[in-house]
Design a protein around this motif. Sequence first.
Motif, PDB file in Angstrom:
ATOM      1  N   GLY A 191      36.677  -2.389  38.863  1.00  0.00           N
ATOM      2  CA  GLY A 191      36.213  -1.543  40.091  1.00  0.00           C
ATOM      3  C   GLY A 191      37.312  -0.915  40.617  1.00  0.00           C
ATOM      4  N   GLU A 192      38.495  -1.038  39.836  1.00  0.00           N
ATOM      5  CA  GLU A 192      39.779  -0.449  40.674  1.00  0.00           C
ATOM      6  C   GLU A 192      39.801   1.009  40.327  1.00  0.00           C
ATOM      7  OE1 GLU A 192      41.473  -2.088  42.893  1.00  0.00           O
ATOM      8  OE2 GLU A 192      40.211  -3.734  42.632  1.00  0.00           O
ATOM      9  N   LYS A 193      39.760   1.496  39.267  1.00  0.00           N
ATOM     10  CA  LYS A 193      40.120   2.880  38.961  1.00  0.00           C
ATOM     11  C   LYS A 193      38.660   3.647  38.506  1.00  0.00           C
ATOM     12  CE  LYS A 193      42.955   5.779  35.820  1.00  0.00           C
ATOM     13  NZ  LYS A 193      43.712   5.714  34.554  1.00  0.00           N
ATOM     14  N   ALA A 194      38.270   4.887  38.966  1.00  0.00           N
ATOM     15  CA  ALA A 194      37.252   5.766  38.817  1.00  0.00           C
ATOM     16  C   ALA A 194      37.859   6.852  38.303  1.00  0.00           C
ATOM     17  CB  ALA A 194      36.452   5.771  39.945  1.00  0.00           C
ATOM     18  N   THR A 195      37.267   7.546  37.290  1.00  0.00           N
ATOM     19  CA  THR A 195      37.873   8.768  36.660  1.00  0.00           C
ATOM     20  C   THR A 195      36.811   9.795  36.484  1.00  0.00           C
ATOM     21  OG1 THR A 195      39.579   7.671  35.596  1.00  0.00           O
ATOM     22  CG2 THR A 195      39.254   9.709  34.653  1.00  0.00           C
ATOM     23  N   VAL A 196      36.811  10.988  36.776  1.00  0.00           N
ATOM     24  CA  VAL A 196      35.922  12.095  36.322  1.00  0.00           C
ATOM     25  C   VAL A 196      36.186  12.486  34.850  1.00  0.00           C
ATOM     26  CG1 VAL A 196      34.958  14.126  36.794  1.00  0.00           C
ATOM     27  CG2 VAL A 196      35.511  12.736  38.645  1.00  0.00           C
ATOM     28  N   LEU A 197      35.128  12.215  33.936  1.00  0.00           N
ATOM     29  CA  LEU A 197      34.998  12.681  32.703  1.00  0.00           C
ATOM     30  C   LEU A 197      34.790  13.917  32.456  1.00  0.00           C
ATOM     31  CD1 LEU A 197      34.310   9.238  30.707  1.00  0.00           C
ATOM     32  CD2 LEU A 197      36.423  10.010  31.489  1.00  0.00           C
ATOM     33  N   ALA A 198      33.646  14.504  33.114  1.00  0.00           N
ATOM     34  CA  ALA A 198      33.230  15.687  32.902  1.00  0.00           C
ATOM     35  C   ALA A 198      32.417  16.173  34.238  1.00  0.00           C
ATOM     36  CB  ALA A 198      31.854  15.655  31.778  1.00  0.00           C
ATOM     37  N   ASP A 199      32.647  17.282  34.555  1.00  0.00           N
ATOM     38  CA  ASP A 199      32.015  17.888  35.681  1.00  0.00           C
ATOM     39  C   ASP A 199      31.155  19.060  35.696  1.00  0.00           C
ATOM     40  OD1 ASP A 199      34.007  19.911  35.661  1.00  0.00           O
ATOM     41  OD2 ASP A 199      35.245  18.863  37.199  1.00  0.00           O
TER      42      ASP A 199
END
Length: 339
Positions: A191-199
């Motif tokens: 739960g420490e890192k969130a990344t946008v893979l597609a937008d």
Amino acid sequence: MRRLPTRPLAVLATIGALALTGCGTQTGDPGAQASSPGGKRTITAHKLMQLTEAHAATGMTLLEGPTFDADGNLLVVDVTAPEGEPKVMRVDVTEKTARTFHTDGRGTYTSAQFSPYDGRLYLTDFSGGEIVSLAPDGGDLRVFFSGPVDGARMNPDDLAFDRDGNLYISDSRGMTEREERGRVVRIDRDGEKATVLADNLAATNGISFDRDYRGLWVSELTQNRVSYLRLDGSGAVTSQHTAIQVDGGIAQTDSIAVDADGNLYQGLHGRPAMAVYDQHGERLATIEIPGRTSGLESATNVAITPGGTTAYMTVSGPAGGYLYRFDALAEGVRQSNGG
């Protein structure tokens, strides 16, 4: 997450308000099949039981996120359940009984799935912009992830886990504005890192890994299409394309499940049915409910029994929330058990 009868605006108005503030059976062969035009199969799903009625506080009910626990019980969320009524139910599909698994005054839960990493049940809170988790017995509510991702608050809808327990979320930003601002977000298992893979996607909704965990199927509700995102070994997107254009008529693409043969079960909002495709985009079958469908307006999701082919589909509308049963085309796996 979907709504009745015109999902995007009507349900989100109800969900926004929420953020602020019996059993019937039908006999018959659950795997009955018939031919349909073009040689495609029609698979009949039969009513197993009614789980909910329209809530007085919200004027609706909306079942989602079916997933089996380790004991073979089926957990189902009710997106619009008010505080004090079951937001997550535990269903014994053999005895055809249901009881409250969890309720609270905070969440608008739109999907559920057990983590392969810690064994907890994870829920997406669409209105709260959070991911929460519960112990397998329904207690010990924890906030797993909250806050903006790349400067923008999430509207998490569905989720899928990779083999290591990292989360992949369909973020339905822009749905109410009819803008293509939807995203796919990866959250590390701690739960420490969130990344946008597609937008810039069109109201991302269903999300599921393919059979070999090489890519993600993602449905885009307001464009009635399923996109395929190829992943590398670190979980990053290496390519993206429209894989299936769903001819849904008035219905729209909802949640996605994948069986052991790699077939996609595409839920439909606006019609109590599911479309089934193979991994090459060929339409294999349509899952239909028999007889009169007055008051039933969506088939949001499905769970296929792990290692078996008996499938349980969540069907909702003004008439209430129901479980329907049918025989799937192949056995159930993790990608057809929640999300």
